[in-house]
Motif scaffolding. Structure first.
Motif, mmCIF file in Angstrom:
data_model
loop_
_atom_site.group_PDB
_atom_site.id
_atom_site.type_symbol
_atom_site.label_atom_id
_atom_site.label_comp_id
_atom_site.label_asym_id
_atom_site.label_seq_id
_atom_site.Cartn_x
_atom_site.Cartn_y
_atom_site.Cartn_z
ATOM 1 N N THR A 17 -18.055 -14.489 -43.128
ATOM 2 C CA THR A 17 -17.007 -14.081 -42.198
ATOM 3 C C THR A 17 -15.788 -14.967 -42.387
ATOM 4 O O THR A 17 -15.890 -16.130 -42.789
ATOM 5 C CB THR A 17 -17.501 -14.208 -40.747
ATOM 6 N N ASP A 18 -14.629 -14.398 -42.128
ATOM 7 C CA ASP A 18 -13.359 -15.129 -42.205
ATOM 8 C C ASP A 18 -13.134 -15.778 -43.567
ATOM 9 O O ASP A 18 -12.539 -16.855 -43.667
ATOM 10 C CB ASP A 18 -13.266 -16.196 -41.100
ATOM 11 N N TYR A 19 -13.609 -15.132 -44.615
ATOM 12 C CA TYR A 19 -13.429 -15.618 -45.974
ATOM 13 C C TYR A 19 -12.565 -14.602 -46.692
ATOM 14 O O TYR A 19 -12.738 -13.397 -46.505
ATOM 15 C CB TYR A 19 -14.801 -15.752 -46.653
ATOM 16 N N LEU A 80 -21.435 -9.444 -36.737
ATOM 17 C CA LEU A 80 -21.498 -7.978 -36.781
ATOM 18 C C LEU A 80 -21.592 -7.450 -35.357
ATOM 19 O O LEU A 80 -22.131 -8.117 -34.462
ATOM 20 C CB LEU A 80 -22.727 -7.514 -37.574
ATOM 21 N N LYS A 81 -21.099 -6.254 -35.155
ATOM 22 C CA LYS A 81 -21.174 -5.623 -33.849
ATOM 23 C C LYS A 81 -22.644 -5.385 -33.479
ATOM 24 O O LYS A 81 -23.454 -5.064 -34.363
ATOM 25 C CB LYS A 81 -20.431 -4.295 -33.867
ATOM 26 N N PRO A 82 -22.991 -5.509 -32.210
ATOM 27 C CA PRO A 82 -24.369 -5.237 -31.797
ATOM 28 C C PRO A 82 -24.863 -3.861 -32.243
ATOM 29 O O PRO A 82 -26.024 -3.703 -32.621
ATOM 30 C CB PRO A 82 -24.313 -5.346 -30.266
ATOM 31 N N ALA A 83 -23.977 -2.869 -32.242
ATOM 32 C CA ALA A 83 -24.369 -1.522 -32.679
ATOM 33 C C ALA A 83 -24.723 -1.512 -34.167
ATOM 34 O O ALA A 83 -25.623 -0.779 -34.589
ATOM 35 C CB ALA A 83 -23.253 -0.526 -32.387
ATOM 36 N N ALA A 87 -28.292 -0.549 -35.640
ATOM 37 C CA ALA A 87 -28.426 0.515 -36.638
ATOM 38 C C ALA A 87 -29.192 0.027 -37.871
ATOM 39 O O ALA A 87 -30.045 0.742 -38.399
ATOM 40 C CB ALA A 87 -27.041 1.036 -37.038
ATOM 41 N N LEU A 88 -28.897 -1.178 -38.324
ATOM 42 C CA LEU A 88 -29.614 -1.728 -39.478
ATOM 43 C C LEU A 88 -31.102 -1.892 -39.177
ATOM 44 O O LEU A 88 -31.959 -1.541 -39.990
ATOM 45 C CB LEU A 88 -28.999 -3.065 -39.909
#
Length: 139
Positions: A17-19, A80-83, A87-88
């Motif tokens: 993230t943030d890379y 990542l979003k909780p959704a 889903a994963l």
């Protein structure tokens, strides 16, 4: 000073993230973990007399940790979003959510801390994310 070294590998995916570069995208590695133990004195009794630690026990502890991460998607908590996580998981993917950015540096510290918490005299952990590049954690 006496020492032992063992290593193990695991395969997993991650992203940073943030890379700003290639590693911001989901990708995988064959991670190689090298663990060093150091101790002033050898054991004085029992099966570990004249040893730092039994190699079998040492290897078992390291391999248990690498196996726990093998073929999982390493996810920084909150990245990542909780959704998306739901889903994963619903699709049957194996995820390991960690409370840190999934860099080799942080993974080296994670391995170090996990093994030290089990009482192993850990002195250094190297985590290779490619055959020629590794991060090291020493305490």
């Amino acid at each position: 000073m006496y020492g032992l070294k063992t290593e193990s590998c695991f395969d997993s995916a991650h992203f940073l993230t943030d890379y700003h570069g290639k590693c911001e995208n989901l990708h995988g590695h064959r991670w190689r973990v090298v663990v060093y133990l150091r101790q002033e004195e050898l054991g004085i009794e029992g099966t570990e007399r004249d040893m730092v630690l039994d190699f079998g026990a040492f290897k078992r502890e390291v391999r248990a940790l690498t196996e726990s991460l093998d073929h999982t998607f390493l996810v920084e908590e909150g990245s990542l979003k909780p959704a998306t996580i739901a889903a994963l998981k619903d699709e049957g993917f194996s995820l390991t959510v960690l409370p840190f950015r999934t860099t080799a540096e942080n993974l080296a510290r994670w391995f170090f801390d996990q093994l030290a918490a089990k009482g192993l005299p850990v002195s250094q952990v190297d985590v290779y994310e490619t055959p020629l590049n590794c991060a090291t954690y020493l305490r």
